[in-house]
Design a protein around this motif. Structure first.
Motif, PDB file in Angstrom:
ATOM      1  N   ASP A  29      -5.584 -13.660  15.769  1.00  0.00           N
ATOM      2  CA  ASP A  29      -5.912 -13.959  14.312  1.00  0.00           C
ATOM      3  C   ASP A  29      -6.036 -12.674  13.705  1.00  0.00           C
ATOM      4  N   LYS A  30      -6.667 -11.528  14.256  1.00  0.00           N
ATOM      5  CA  LYS A  30      -6.754 -10.294  13.481  1.00  0.00           C
ATOM      6  C   LYS A  30      -5.261  -9.879  13.056  1.00  0.00           C
ATOM      7  N   LEU A  31      -4.188  -9.946  14.267  1.00  0.00           N
ATOM      8  CA  LEU A  31      -2.834  -9.322  14.096  1.00  0.00           C
ATOM      9  C   LEU A  31      -1.932 -10.444  12.994  1.00  0.00           C
ATOM     10  N   ASP A  32      -2.462 -11.643  12.831  1.00  0.00           N
ATOM     11  CA  ASP A  32      -1.717 -12.771  11.933  1.00  0.00           C
ATOM     12  C   ASP A  32      -2.365 -12.019  10.658  1.00  0.00           C
ATOM     13  N   GLU A  33      -3.524 -11.663  10.502  1.00  0.00           N
ATOM     14  CA  GLU A  33      -4.030 -11.304   9.223  1.00  0.00           C
ATOM     15  C   GLU A  33      -3.501 -10.219   8.489  1.00  0.00           C
ATOM     16  N   LEU A  34      -3.067  -9.055   9.662  1.00  0.00           N
ATOM     17  CA  LEU A  34      -2.485  -7.914   9.191  1.00  0.00           C
ATOM     18  C   LEU A  34      -0.975  -8.209   8.715  1.00  0.00           C
ATOM     19  N   ARG A  35      -0.363  -9.284   9.414  1.00  0.00           N
ATOM     20  CA  ARG A  35       1.172  -9.483   9.048  1.00  0.00           C
ATOM     21  C   ARG A  35       0.981 -10.154   7.899  1.00  0.00           C
ATOM     22  N   GLU A  36       0.098 -11.135   7.304  1.00  0.00           N
ATOM     23  CA  GLU A  36       0.095 -11.702   6.109  1.00  0.00           C
ATOM     24  C   GLU A  36      -0.374 -10.952   4.885  1.00  0.00           C
ATOM     25  N   GLU A  37      -1.041  -9.683   5.226  1.00  0.00           N
ATOM     26  CA  GLU A  37      -1.363  -8.391   4.172  1.00  0.00           C
ATOM     27  C   GLU A  37       0.186  -7.587   4.078  1.00  0.00           C
ATOM     28  N   ALA A  38       0.801  -7.371   5.046  1.00  0.00           N
ATOM     29  CA  ALA A  38       1.974  -6.730   5.015  1.00  0.00           C
ATOM     30  C   ALA A  38       3.058  -7.696   4.006  1.00  0.00           C
ATOM     31  N   LYS A  39       3.035  -8.949   4.361  1.00  0.00           N
ATOM     32  CA  LYS A  39       3.961  -9.737   3.614  1.00  0.00           C
ATOM     33  C   LYS A  39       3.759  -9.796   2.302  1.00  0.00           C
ATOM     34  N   LYS A  40       2.410  -9.796   1.974  1.00  0.00           N
ATOM     35  CA  LYS A  40       1.846  -9.789   0.333  1.00  0.00           C
ATOM     36  C   LYS A  40       2.408  -8.413  -0.220  1.00  0.00           C
ATOM     37  N   GLU A  41       2.234  -7.365   0.454  1.00  0.00           N
ATOM     38  CA  GLU A  41       2.533  -6.054  -0.222  1.00  0.00           C
ATOM     39  C   GLU A  41       4.134  -5.836  -0.079  1.00  0.00           C
ATOM     40  N   GLY A  42       4.885  -6.733   0.402  1.00  0.00           N
ATOM     41  CA  GLY A  42       6.361  -6.575   0.567  1.00  0.00           C
ATOM     42  C   GLY A  42       6.811  -5.557   1.708  1.00  0.00           C
ATOM     43  N   LYS A  43       5.960  -5.446   2.490  1.00  0.00           N
ATOM     44  CA  LYS A  43       6.180  -4.268   3.620  1.00  0.00           C
ATOM     45  C   LYS A  43       6.419  -5.025   5.036  1.00  0.00           C
ATOM     46  N   PRO A  44       7.098  -4.328   5.843  1.00  0.00           N
ATOM     47  CA  PRO A  44       7.283  -4.974   7.236  1.00  0.00           C
ATOM     48  C   PRO A  44       6.213  -4.609   8.227  1.00  0.00           C
ATOM     49  N   PHE A  45       5.636  -5.695   9.036  1.00  0.00           N
ATOM     50  CA  PHE A  45       4.248  -5.625   9.607  1.00  0.00           C
ATOM     51  C   PHE A  45       4.584  -4.276  10.775  1.00  0.00           C
ATOM     52  N   ARG A  46       3.454  -3.579  10.665  1.00  0.00           N
ATOM     53  CA  ARG A  46       3.412  -2.526  11.672  1.00  0.00           C
ATOM     54  C   ARG A  46       2.000  -2.522  12.297  1.00  0.00           C
ATOM     55  N   TYR A  47       1.886  -2.329  13.818  1.00  0.00           N
ATOM     56  CA  TYR A  47       0.610  -2.257  14.169  1.00  0.00           C
ATOM     57  C   TYR A  47      -0.412  -1.207  13.552  1.00  0.00           C
ATOM     58  N   ASP A  48      -1.622  -1.409  13.217  1.00  0.00           N
ATOM     59  CA  ASP A  48      -2.342  -0.374  12.527  1.00  0.00           C
ATOM     60  C   ASP A  48      -3.074   0.652  13.255  1.00  0.00           C
ATOM     61  N   GLY A  49      -2.951   0.539  14.672  1.00  0.00           N
ATOM     62  CA  GLY A  49      -3.166   1.636  15.495  1.00  0.00           C
ATOM     63  C   GLY A  49      -4.907   1.470  15.809  1.00  0.00           C
ATOM     64  N   PHE A  50      -5.419   0.483  15.650  1.00  0.00           N
ATOM     65  CA  PHE A  50      -7.029   0.447  15.530  1.00  0.00           C
ATOM     66  C   PHE A  50      -7.580   0.622  17.007  1.00  0.00           C
ATOM     67  N   CYS A  51      -6.744   0.298  18.113  1.00  0.00           N
ATOM     68  CA  CYS A  51      -7.459   0.379  19.353  1.00  0.00           C
ATOM     69  C   CYS A  51      -6.887   1.803  20.124  1.00  0.00           C
ATOM     70  N   GLU A  52      -5.865   2.461  19.338  1.00  0.00           N
ATOM     71  CA  GLU A  52      -4.963   3.266  20.270  1.00  0.00           C
ATOM     72  C   GLU A  52      -5.824   4.339  20.591  1.00  0.00           C
TER      73      GLU A  52
END
Length: 433
Positions: A99-122
């Motif tokens: 669900d969290k990853l889908d949320e990030l994908r949706e945000e990237a889509k709205k901003e017209g950017k390719p989805f990339r992992y945000d590094g939260f757990c790195e």
């Protein structure tokens, strides 16, 4: 070492087969072994029996290989090397939910950017990881520098760390993802050349990154073949195109030798139009394959198939048609003026041996002729048979030839009876029963 690595998730399509054929040819030219690796780690998409079907098709096309591997058998190595990467801080546990990853994908889509992992757990501490009971995937850290490679057909490629991203290498069930398993297996199997479709170009830097992270220094050469287009629509061949399925082509009566001939010929410079795989090994050059998409034209394949049937030994063709008589092979070749596949030839021969009860418009003549033929002695020559029938029945002209053709061939028109008779005369008892 070269490899052909199909997935058992559907019918083998002509793009896969072309890749297998090119791997086979180049392995022979380099005098290196070819292995088959069934990439079966995506359990949800695997279809039971498709692996055996793939191997049967390779056998039909006489594609020899040294060994057969199932990718799933390497699971312990995939997991062991993932653990090594985690220990070296080159990979990390990711607890982000779908669900969290889908949320990030949706945000990237709205901003017209390719989805990339945000590094939260790195950068989670070891203590935090140990104290977290939630399921997790394993991600490899994105590279610190660009990944570059040269494709033998398409030239130089250069991918930035952003393009590669910190991608998942082990799923939550700890099975490997495609790029990770592929990279590890190519390393373990000492692959020297990878020939595959151009839809894998973007996978290549990820696989190179995995091997670099594991300290593997051998350079693997890559060739990414252009996609195959439908000549009629100009679009990429898809599962909806019957002709994209090798199984369908075989069922329609296209010879493996003809299909292989056409797949090598497509978008390529060849010294001759009609050839065998063995002949192609002598002159084939992978660098001569067109960089542009190849167009699959079923009519061109029909032409090539007809040529390969013409070259078949008559006894061999007869056996393919379900007989064991060179005369039937010769009969099959007579029908090549009207047919271009084994299936179509069978459809031409079948009416000859089908029982006939009457001939529309010539019912009386048909009955008289059939009775005459059933009592007639054996004639080696068609002209002698014709003379005998005319004398016995008094029939001539169309009243003779129309029903006679129908009795002997089961159709109203086609090749001359004088050409057909010498090839079926030994079967007259069966034909006129």
């Amino acid at each position: 070492m070269l490899r052909f690595a199909p997935s058992p998730t559907g019918d083998m399509h002509i793009g896969n087969l072309r890749v297998a054929i090119f791997n086979y040819i180049v392995s022979k030219q380099l005098n290196e072994d070819l292995i088959i690796r069934i990439e079966d780690t995506d359990l949800e998409r695997n279809i039971e029996g498709k692996d055996k079907e793939i191997l049967e098709i390779l056998g039909l096309f006489s594609i020899e290989y040294k060994s057969l591997f199932y990718q799933s058998a390497n699971l312990k190595y995939h997991q062991k090397m993932a653990l090594q990467l985690m220990t070296q801080k080159k990979a990390f546990a990711c607890f982000c939910s779908d669900d969290k990853l889908d949320e990030l994908r949706e945000e990237a889509k709205k901003e017209g950017k390719p989805f990339r992992y945000d590094g939260f757990c790195e950068n989670l501490s070891d203590e935090t990881v140990l104290n977290t009971n939630a399921p997790f995937t394993v991600r490899i850290k994105k590279p610190e520098h660009n990944i570059k490679f040269t494709d033998l057909l398409k030239g130089d490629f250069d991918y930035a760390p952003f393009d590669i991203d910190s991608f998942i290498i082990l799923r939550q069930d700890k099975t490997p993802t495609y790029n990770y398993a592929c990279a590890v297996d190519d390393m373990l199997m000492d692959i020297s050349v990878v020939i595959r479709g151009e839809d894998h170009v973007s996978n290549t830097p990820k696989q190179i990154h995995v091997r670099n992270s594991l300290g593997y220094e051998k350079e693997i050469k890559y060739v990414h073949l252009p996609i195959i287009l439908n000549a009629q629509t100009g679009k990429k061949m898809s599962k909806r195109d019957d002709a994209s399925s090798v199984k369908w082509l075989i069922e329609q009566g296209f010879l493996p030798s003809a299909i292989a001939n056409y797949l090598v010929l497509m978008g390529n410079k060849t010294p001759t139009e009609i050839f065998t795989l063995e002949e192609a090994i002598e002159w084939f050059k992978i660098e001569n394959v067109s960089k542009s998409s190849a167009k699959f034209d079923i009519d061109k394949l029909r032409f090539i198939n007809r040529k390969h049937i013409e070259l078949l030994d008559e006894m061999r063709l007869s056996k393919i048609l379900g007989f064991a008589d060179a005369d039937i092979g010769k009969l099959g070749k007579i029908f090549l003026e009207e047919a271009s596949t084994i299936k179509e030839i069978k459809e031409k021969i079948e009416p000859i041996f089908t029982p006939k009860n009457s001939c529309e418009g010539f019912e009386e003549e048909f009955s008289k002729l059939k009775e005459c033929l059933q009592k007639a002695p054996f004639f080696e020559d068609y002209e002698e048979l014709k003379k005998y029938v005319m004398e016995q029945t008094g029939l001539k002209g169309k009243n003779l030839f129309k029903p006679l053709r129908y009795i002997l061939t089961g159709v109203d028109n086609g090749p001359n009876i004088s050409d057909i008779y010498p090839l079926v005369k030994n079967y007259l008892g069966e034909i006129i029963k």
